[in-house]
Write a protein that holds these residues in place. Structure first.
Motif, short mmCIF file in Angstrom:
data_model
loop_
_atom_site.label_atom_id
_atom_site.label_comp_id
_atom_site.label_asym_id
_atom_site.label_seq_id
_atom_site.Cartn_x
_atom_site.Cartn_y
_atom_site.Cartn_z
N ALA A 1 0.81 -1.22 0.00
CA ALA A 1 0.00 0.00 0.00
C ALA A 1 0.84 1.26 0.00
O ALA A 1 0.32 2.36 -0.25
N ASN A 2 2.14 1.12 0.26
CA ASN A 2 3.04 2.28 0.19
C ASN A 2 3.41 2.63 -1.24
O ASN A 2 4.02 3.67 -1.49
N ARG A 3 3.03 1.79 -2.19
CA ARG A 3 3.33 2.03 -3.61
C ARG A 3 2.08 2.47 -4.35
O ARG A 3 0.96 2.08 -4.00
N TYR A 4 2.27 3.27 -5.39
CA TYR A 4 1.15 3.63 -6.24
C TYR A 4 0.66 2.40 -7.00
O TYR A 4 1.44 1.50 -7.32
N PRO A 5 -0.63 2.35 -7.29
CA PRO A 5 -1.14 1.22 -8.08
C PRO A 5 -0.64 1.30 -9.52
O PRO A 5 -0.15 2.35 -9.96
N ASP A 6 -0.78 0.20 -10.22
CA ASP A 6 -0.46 0.19 -11.65
C ASP A 6 -1.45 1.10 -12.36
O ASP A 6 -2.62 0.80 -12.49
N MET A 7 -0.98 2.26 -12.82
CA MET A 7 -1.87 3.23 -13.44
C MET A 7 -2.51 2.66 -14.70
O MET A 7 -3.67 2.96 -15.02
N ALA A 8 -1.78 1.82 -15.41
CA ALA A 8 -2.32 1.22 -16.62
C ALA A 8 -3.28 0.08 -16.31
O ALA A 8 -4.06 -0.32 -17.18
N ALA A 9 -3.24 -0.44 -15.07
CA ALA A 9 -4.09 -1.56 -14.66
C ALA A 9 -4.07 -2.66 -15.72
O ALA A 9 -5.12 -3.20 -16.09
#
Length: 371
Positions: A69-77
């Motif tokens: 949760a400390n990382r951004y999600p995959d923006m491209a999903a």
């Protein structure tokens, strides 16, 4: 460590900011009222939520995602878009994700609608439509439902003008419940200019009778101006995680990617949605949807036996078109432990919930008619 400042000690400074004039005309979104906590058993049937908790495989995926949760999600999903592309038979680039189908609807408005451009939709329908349109400078064109609380497609087609950029068809329609057939949608599209985008909002599709649900996949393939809206909030029970998507043709899909909020689909939401697409999980979700349909049929039959004449619902809810009596009916139900969703002096919507809640709805509705 010093104590935090007391906000009451300091006067509020004057506000001279200039808000957009369009905000003055916006209706407020009214969320489903939560059940009160007064020590008695109460049921919330006001928000069209699933009565079922997340399935174990979905829950496990979400818990595991919290480790990063400390990382951004995959923006491209990409993993989720690839799975959804395979599900719908389109390239993954044609899947546009955001925080629920309501957010994708907002992306559609941002991508298509300029100041003064028009968006046509039925009314009453999903309450967010006028807010999304008006907040971005568009002009809402609300076409009244028929006497049967269905889309008046003839009048909607007649309402399309040179300023129309988007038409929204909500099927099954929230909050009234009726749906559109393949033939009805095709007939409507034949009357709409091909440069006008027609969004088919299918948030409640999984609760529709499978034998009669519209063939929107085929409609999408036959029409370059059609976009499909779906959500994981309802049948999949991921309302609290906020994730939905559009299936769009390439040019519009790229435009949606340009205007959407970056990192809108969180990592827990992405993995939960991906887990819900697994064959085993999907089979269990299908059983849950079938249970909702069976409960809806049981509920509608019981209400009909009491003398109620309700719109034919294909969603996970039923609608009581009580007009001026709507606020009193909602209050009557709440006093007896059942929280419903009132729509001013139009009607009251009741979600198909736990069996106990559905039984209570039958009891409350019967008591109302016997007053």
């Amino acid at each position: 460590m010093s104590a935090p400042p007391d906000p009451g000690r300091y006067p509020e400074p004057p506000e001279t900011v200039r808000l957009r004039p369009a905000l003055e005309a916006l209706p407020a979104y009214v969320a489903g009222k939560p059940a009160g906590d007064d020590g008695r058993r109460r049921f919330k049937a006001s928000s069209n939520e699933s009565p079922f908790p997340p399935l174990p495989a979905v829950r496990d995926a979400v818990v595991a995602a919290m480790d990063e949760a400390n990382r951004y999600p995959d923006m491209a999903a990409y993993a989720l878009r690839e799975a959804l592309g395979a599900k719908h038979g389109v390239d993954p680039s044609q899947i546009a994700l955001s925080t629920g189908s309501v957010a994708v609807s907002g992306d559609l408005v941002r991508a298509l609608v300029g100041e003064g451009d028009e968006v046509v939709y039925a009314w009453r329908s999903f309450e967010a439509y006028p807010i999304l349109v008006g907040s971005h400078g568009g002009t809402p064109v609300q076409v009244p439902l028929t006497a049967e609380h269905e889309h008046d497609l003839e009048s909607m087609a007649a309402a399309v003008t040179d300023r129309t950029r988007l038409v929204i068809l909500c099927t099954p329609n929230n909050p009234t419940g009726p749906s559109l057939s393949t033939e009805q949608i095709e007939g409507f599209l034949a009357r709409v200019p091909e440069h006008v985008v027609v969004a088919i909002d299918e948030a409640y599709r999984e609760f529709h009778d499978p034998a009669t649900v519209a063939g929107t996949a085929g409609i999408f393939r036959r029409h370059g101006n059609v976009v499909l809206l779906r959500t994981f909030s309802k049948m999949q029970g991921l309302a609290g995680l906020r994730i939905g998507y559009a299936v769009a043709h390439p040019r519009l899909a790229r435009a949606l990617g340009q205007v959407t909020v970056p990192f809108g689909a969180s990592a827990p939401a992405q993995v939960a949605a991906l887990a819900s697409l697994q064959p085993g999980v999907q089979a269990e979700l299908d059983q849950r949807a079938a249970w909702i349909r069976e409960e809806r049929s049981r509920l509608v039959a019981a209400l009909a036996g009491q003398g109620w004449q309700l719109p034919r619902s294909q969603g996970n809810f039923v609608y009581f078109p009580l007009g001026e009596g709507s606020p009193a009916f909602a209050a009557f139900a709440e006093e007896r432990g059942l929280v419903l969703r009132g729509y001013g002096t139009d009607g009251v919507r009741a979600t198909i919930s736990e069996q106990e809640a559905n039984d209570l709805l039958i009891e409350v509705a019967g008591q109302w008619r016997q007053r």
